[in-house]
Scaffold this motif. Structure first.
Motif, PDB file in Angstrom:
ATOM      1  N   VAL A  53     104.541  55.608 -68.130  1.00 50.87           N
ATOM      2  CA  VAL A  53     103.411  55.922 -69.007  1.00 50.87           C
ATOM      3  C   VAL A  53     103.883  55.745 -70.444  1.00 50.87           C
ATOM      4  O   VAL A  53     104.843  56.392 -70.874  1.00 50.87           O
ATOM      5  CB  VAL A  53     102.913  57.360 -68.776  1.00 50.87           C
ATOM      6  N   PHE A  54     103.201  54.881 -71.182  1.00 49.82           N
ATOM      7  CA  PHE A  54     103.538  54.636 -72.582  1.00 49.82           C
ATOM      8  C   PHE A  54     102.412  55.204 -73.431  1.00 49.82           C
ATOM      9  O   PHE A  54     101.273  54.728 -73.394  1.00 49.82           O
ATOM     10  CB  PHE A  54     103.716  53.140 -72.836  1.00 49.82           C
ATOM     11  N   LEU A  55     102.714  56.263 -74.193  1.00 48.60           N
ATOM     12  CA  LEU A  55     101.718  56.941 -75.014  1.00 48.60           C
ATOM     13  C   LEU A  55     101.610  56.281 -76.372  1.00 48.60           C
ATOM     14  O   LEU A  55     102.623  55.997 -77.023  1.00 48.60           O
ATOM     15  CB  LEU A  55     102.093  58.415 -75.174  1.00 48.60           C
ATOM     16  N   VAL A  56     100.364  56.083 -76.821  1.00 49.37           N
ATOM     17  CA  VAL A  56     100.124  55.383 -78.079  1.00 49.37           C
ATOM     18  C   VAL A  56      99.104  56.161 -78.900  1.00 49.37           C
ATOM     19  O   VAL A  56      97.987  56.403 -78.432  1.00 49.37           O
ATOM     20  CB  VAL A  56      99.591  53.957 -77.825  1.00 49.37           C
ATOM     21  N   PRO A  57      99.437  56.552 -80.137  1.00 44.66           N
ATOM     22  CA  PRO A  57      98.441  57.193 -81.010  1.00 44.66           C
ATOM     23  C   PRO A  57      97.431  56.150 -81.483  1.00 44.66           C
ATOM     24  O   PRO A  57      97.668  54.944 -81.411  1.00 44.66           O
ATOM     25  CB  PRO A  57      99.277  57.738 -82.159  1.00 44.66           C
TER      26      PRO A  57
END
Length: 520
Positions: A53-57
């Motif tokens: 899972v790659f979290l991106v603002p």
């Protein structure tokens, strides 16, 4: 004969007194009964992870920055897919890529987190990830660089809350989620410490959900009292149970009268945590009507009566909140008071028109036997005020259908004349997203007056009559009433809650106690 029977829970060992490790140790004994997943916070490369899972603002002009450790061809492929989907990091956006060539995870989920990520939003994000993971998942990596340790802990907490299962009555229960989540943030040790602080809160919610879900035939007053004693046995909590004989001896006729028609008579459960020196406690009083037929004012809707094991949700929330505060070693004295009853029909049941005498001597005309929650709460509030000398009281109950008509199921209704208690409750609701809406207590003069006795147990408007009735027993003690009718049960899985009893109120009360205590 002493009026008190019960257990003193196991005292903290020297290891518990050592500091940070205490909440983990306290919650650990039974936490694994509910959740088999594991959260790891060290930055460690995981080969062949099932999901990354790659979290991106939410992005401005700069665009998405992918880790340089990923090879150039993979980064170009991912960026092309994100551009095609119009991904810009808005909250709720997600793009999934499968079997990327040369990539070290089988699946990549790129997830938008928006411009900011509040505690509640982080919990919902974690719960959403948990809901999507398949039964065969073994390892998950969450790339959370740039997110605070509190945000990471809240995401992990949300996953825990969603992964709860109540499968006691399944002959062949499905396997519970059992995977490892590796959180790659900026400070693993700090994230681990923040996560440990969420575990007692989760444990309190799990126990509350268990209590709510337990059917009325198995979850009668004595059984709930014993379940509660067992649940707090590894916490620094004093648990005291008053038997039906003691309830009657102490003069709590309102509480005793509600169970008069059942072989399962009324009990009073009191759980106390002392973390704040000699200061008088904040008291939480929760309705623990373990099943509600309505008595002789019988509930005639099959869809309503079948869910009446949820009528103990207020008491469950109180127990869970005291567990959470004790597990976190909060600097507060708090007492949970849970009157436990079983409202059935028989030749010995309280009749419409009967008069019951509460612990404070008030004579109550029982106009409607289905307005039983306020009867047991009356004696619970009296006990908190008179026997525990509480400095403030919050009661919580699935009390009135009128509340549902007034504000629906997205809010609880709150009543109080004490601004500091109200503001703390509203703030607590915003923080936890267990929202509250204030309804007026007055004028409504005379709505619970009785020609026969001192007061009667119904009036109109219904929600206000219930609140006015309870206010009578709080007297001059600062007091707030939470009507959570309609909030206790989720018909289907949603957000941090699986289907069934959801533990509503545990988070709200925990946050409220800490806010009130810090403002004193």
């Amino acid at each position: 004969m002493s009026l008190k029977v019960g257990i003193q829970a196991v005292l903290m060992s020297a290891a518990l007194a050592a500091g940070f490790g205490a909440p983990e140790v306290q919650a650990q004994a039974k936490f694994s009964d509910y959740v088999q997943t594991q959260n790891k916070f060290e930055h460690k490369h995981i080969d062949d992870a099932d999901v990354l899972v790659f979290l991106v603002p939410e992005l401005a002009e700069a665009g998405i920055e992918l880790p340089q450790m990923w090879d150039a061809a993979t980064r170009r492929m991912i960026k092309a897919a994100l551009d095609l989907e119009g991904f810009n990091g808005e909250q709720g956006q997600q793009v999934e890529l499968l079997a990327l060539p040369g990539f070290y995870a089988k699946r990549l989920w790129v997830v938008g987190t928006g411009e900011s990520l509040s505690r509640a939003q982080a919990e919902e994000l974690g719960a959403g990830l948990a809901a999507q993971l398949s039964d065969t998942t073994e390892s998950v990596v969450v790339h959370a660089k740039g997110y605070s340790e509190q945000q990471i802990a809240s995401m992990a907490h949300g996953m825990d809350l969603r992964n709860y299962r109540f499968d006691k009555y399944k002959s062949e229960p499905p396997a519970r989620p059992d995977y490892r989540v590796h959180w790659h943030g900026d400070n693993g040790d700090a994230a681990a410490m923040a996560y440990q602080q969420t575990r007692p809160l989760a444990h309190g919610m799990f126990v509350a959900r268990d209590i709510i879900n337990l059917p009325g035939g198995d979850g009668y007053p004595q059984a709930i009292a014993e379940l509660a004693q067992k649940a707090v046995s590894n916490y620094d909590i004093k648990a005291t149970v008053y038997t039906p004989e003691q309830v009657k001896e102490m003069g709590m006729g309102a509480l005793y009268g509600v169970s008069a028609g059942s072989v399962h008579k009324s009990y009073l459960l009191v759980v106390e945590y002392h973390g704040g020196g000699d200061e008088a406690p904040l008291a939480l009083v929760g309705k623990g009507n373990t099943f509600d037929t309505g008595g002789y004012n019988l509930k005639t809707s099959g869809s309503s009566i079948v869910r009446m094991q949820t009528d103990k949700a207020g008491g469950a929330a109180v127990l869970g909140a005291v567990m959470a505060l004790a597990g976190k070693q909060s600097d507060v004295n708090v007492a949970g008071v849970v009157p436990l009853s079983h409202n059935l029909i028989s030749e010995t049941a309280t009749l419409p028109g009967d008069v019951l005498v509460a612990g404070d001597g008030t004579h109550i005309e029982v106009v409607n036997t289905d307005a039983e929650g306020r009867l047991i709460l009356a004696d619970g509030i009296w006990f908190a005020r008179d026997k525990l000398n509480a400095r403030a009281i919050a009661d919580i109950a699935t009390l009135t259908g009128s509340k549902v008509g007034a504000v629906g199921r997205d809010y609880s209704a709150v009543f109080s004349e004490h601004d500091e208690l109200l503001e703390a409750m509203k703030d607590a609701g915003e923080t936890t997203e267990e929202l509250v809406w204030q309804l007026p207590l007055g004028p409504y003069k005379g709505i619970i007056d009785s020609w026969l006795a001192d007061v009667q147990n119904v009036g109109s408007p219904g929600a206000q009559a219930g609140a006015r009735f309870l206010q009578h027993f709080a007297k001059d003690t600062p007091w707030i009433h939470i009507d959570m009718a309609g909030n206790a049960y989720s018909t289907s899985a949603n957000g941090i809650h699986p289907a069934g009893g959801n533990g509503y109120g545990v988070r709200l009360l925990t946050e409220w106690v800490e806010r009130v205590n810090s403002s004193d």
